[in-house]
Design a protein around this motif. Structure first.
Motif, short mmCIF file in Angstrom:
data_model
loop_
_atom_site.label_atom_id
_atom_site.label_comp_id
_atom_site.label_asym_id
_atom_site.label_seq_id
_atom_site.Cartn_x
_atom_site.Cartn_y
_atom_site.Cartn_z
N GLN A 178 -2.07 -4.46 -7.58
CA GLN A 178 -2.10 -3.61 -6.41
C GLN A 178 -2.51 -2.19 -6.77
O GLN A 178 -2.14 -1.67 -7.80
CB GLN A 178 -0.70 -3.60 -5.78
CG GLN A 178 -0.20 -4.95 -5.32
CD GLN A 178 -0.76 -5.36 -3.98
OE1 GLN A 178 -1.67 -4.73 -3.46
NE2 GLN A 178 -0.23 -6.41 -3.39
N TRP A 217 1.05 5.94 5.13
CA TRP A 217 2.29 5.18 5.17
C TRP A 217 2.37 4.41 6.48
O TRP A 217 2.04 4.94 7.55
CB TRP A 217 3.51 6.10 5.02
CG TRP A 217 3.70 6.61 3.62
CD1 TRP A 217 3.20 7.76 3.08
CD2 TRP A 217 4.46 5.97 2.58
NE1 TRP A 217 3.60 7.88 1.77
CE2 TRP A 217 4.38 6.80 1.43
CE3 TRP A 217 5.21 4.80 2.50
CZ2 TRP A 217 5.01 6.49 0.23
CZ3 TRP A 217 5.84 4.49 1.30
CH2 TRP A 217 5.74 5.33 0.18
N TYR A 218 2.82 3.16 6.35
CA TYR A 218 2.96 2.28 7.49
C TYR A 218 4.36 1.68 7.51
O TYR A 218 4.99 1.52 6.46
CB TYR A 218 1.94 1.12 7.43
CG TYR A 218 0.52 1.54 7.69
CD1 TYR A 218 -0.25 2.14 6.70
CD2 TYR A 218 -0.07 1.32 8.94
CE1 TYR A 218 -1.55 2.52 6.95
CE2 TYR A 218 -1.38 1.70 9.20
CZ TYR A 218 -2.11 2.30 8.20
OH TYR A 218 -3.41 2.68 8.44
N HIS A 223 1.06 2.59 11.94
CA HIS A 223 0.71 3.77 11.16
C HIS A 223 1.73 4.88 11.41
O HIS A 223 2.04 5.21 12.57
CB HIS A 223 -0.69 4.24 11.55
CG HIS A 223 -1.14 5.46 10.84
ND1 HIS A 223 -1.20 6.70 11.44
CD2 HIS A 223 -1.55 5.65 9.57
CE1 HIS A 223 -1.62 7.59 10.56
NE2 HIS A 223 -1.85 6.98 9.42
N PHE A 238 5.14 0.55 3.81
CA PHE A 238 4.02 0.34 2.90
C PHE A 238 3.22 1.63 2.72
O PHE A 238 2.99 2.34 3.70
CB PHE A 238 3.07 -0.73 3.45
CG PHE A 238 3.67 -2.10 3.55
CD1 PHE A 238 4.38 -2.48 4.68
CD2 PHE A 238 3.51 -3.02 2.52
CE1 PHE A 238 4.93 -3.75 4.79
CE2 PHE A 238 4.05 -4.29 2.63
CZ PHE A 238 4.76 -4.65 3.75
N CYS A 239 2.81 1.88 1.51
CA CYS A 239 1.81 2.91 1.31
C CYS A 239 0.46 2.23 1.20
O CYS A 239 0.35 1.09 0.76
CB CYS A 239 2.10 3.77 0.07
SG CYS A 239 1.82 2.97 -1.52
N ALA A 240 -0.56 2.95 1.63
CA ALA A 240 -1.91 2.41 1.61
C ALA A 240 -2.85 3.50 1.13
O ALA A 240 -2.75 4.65 1.57
CB ALA A 240 -2.32 1.92 2.99
N THR A 251 -8.91 -0.03 2.43
CA THR A 251 -7.53 0.45 2.40
C THR A 251 -6.71 -0.61 1.71
O THR A 251 -6.64 -1.74 2.18
CB THR A 251 -7.01 0.70 3.82
OG1 THR A 251 -7.82 1.71 4.43
CG2 THR A 251 -5.57 1.19 3.78
N PHE A 287 -3.13 -1.91 0.26
CA PHE A 287 -1.70 -1.75 0.51
C PHE A 287 -0.88 -2.13 -0.71
O PHE A 287 -1.22 -3.04 -1.45
CB PHE A 287 -1.28 -2.64 1.69
CG PHE A 287 -1.72 -2.12 3.02
CD1 PHE A 287 -3.01 -2.34 3.47
CD2 PHE A 287 -0.85 -1.40 3.82
CE1 PHE A 287 -3.43 -1.84 4.70
CE2 PHE A 287 -1.25 -0.91 5.05
CZ PHE A 287 -2.54 -1.12 5.49
N TYR A 345 -6.94 -8.82 7.33
CA TYR A 345 -5.98 -8.86 6.23
C TYR A 345 -5.20 -10.17 6.30
O TYR A 345 -5.03 -10.76 7.35
CB TYR A 345 -4.98 -7.71 6.31
CG TYR A 345 -5.49 -6.37 5.88
CD1 TYR A 345 -6.11 -5.52 6.79
CD2 TYR A 345 -5.36 -5.93 4.56
CE1 TYR A 345 -6.58 -4.28 6.40
CE2 TYR A 345 -5.81 -4.69 4.16
CZ TYR A 345 -6.42 -3.87 5.09
OH TYR A 345 -6.88 -2.64 4.69
N GLN A 360 -1.39 -11.70 4.88
CA GLN A 360 -0.12 -11.30 4.30
C GLN A 360 0.71 -12.52 3.94
O GLN A 360 0.96 -13.39 4.77
CB GLN A 360 0.69 -10.41 5.27
CG GLN A 360 1.97 -9.85 4.67
CD GLN A 360 2.71 -8.93 5.61
OE1 GLN A 360 2.76 -9.14 6.82
NE2 GLN A 360 3.28 -7.85 5.07
#
Lengths: 111, 115
Positions: free
Chosen positions: A2, A34-35, A45, A88-90, A99, A101, B35, B37
């Motif tokens: 990641q 950040w999400y 978001h 989550f940070c992205a 982007t 994550f 995406y 997940q």
């Protein structure tokens, strides 16, 4: 692996306390976001900080960015049970449009 | 705006069947992202489009996966044939500008189960 890695993986706090989550990344970025994701829902978001910014606020959220350490932190002040979610940070890599994550931090706020 | 709309919300299919996931981005957004997940791999970027043109599909796991965006208001992700390891939640997201300057807006996702 990641691009963004959050720390801790899980966090349990009491309502009213502050919650701090950290994110580290590996390459030069354009911005970091950040999400929040509630269970079974899509990502929402929260806040975006650009690479030339060091701190940003939005309501009870405070985000810092240290590009020299390639790290960011998200602080949620006066947490509420409704803040229980995964965060989550992205990162958007410099010159790119992807982007990426991180794995997320699961926050549990006890009422 | 109703946000990013994905359909179906849930899909259960048998191994070997074709699956089509659909996405309607926010009007005016010029970037669209797909995406996937899973618990094991987290959020993985599969493909993204700019002005309906696929820009980077390096995240598409296999040739069994394909994505199209015939116009600015519609995109599909197709899996043919589907396999149990494709079981995941698939998200579509759109943005104005590719670098997420205003953040990405995600749909509610499609939970795919392949049995």
């Amino acid at each position: 692996s990641q691009q963004g890695e959050e720390d801790p993986q899980a966090l349990s706090i009491q309502e009213g306390e502050n919650a701090t989550m950290n994110c580290s990344y590996k390459t030069s970025i354009n911005n970091l976001q950040w999400y929040r994701q509630n269970s079974g829902r899509g990502l929402v978001h929260l806040i975006l900080i650009r690479s030339n910014e060091r701190e940003k606020h939005s309501g009870r959220l405070r985000v810092t960015l240290d590009t020299s350490k390639k790290s960011s932190s998200l602080l949620i002040t006066a947490s509420r049970a409704a803040d229980t979610a995964s965060y989550f940070c992205a990162t958007v890599i410099t010159g790119g449009f992807k982007t990426i994550f991180g794995a997320g931090t699961r926050l549990f706020v006890k009422a | 705006d109703a946000g990013v709309i994905q359909s179906p919300r849930h899909e259960v299919t048998e191994m070997g069947q074709e699956v089509t996931l659909r996405c309607k981005p926010i009007s005016g957004h010029d970037y669209l992202f797909w995406y996937r997940q899973t618990m094991m791999r987290g959020l993985e970027l599969l493909i993204y489009f700019n002005n309906n043109v696929p820009i980077d599909d390096s995240g598409m796991p296999e040739d069994r996966f394909s994505a199209k965006m015939p116009n600015a208001s519609f995109s599909t992700l197709k899996i043919q044939p589907s396999e149990p390891r494709d079981s995941a939640v698939y998200f579509c997201a759109s943005s104005l500008g590719g670098q997420g300057r205003d953040g990405y807006t995600f749909g509610s996702g499609t939970r795919l189960t392949v049995v």
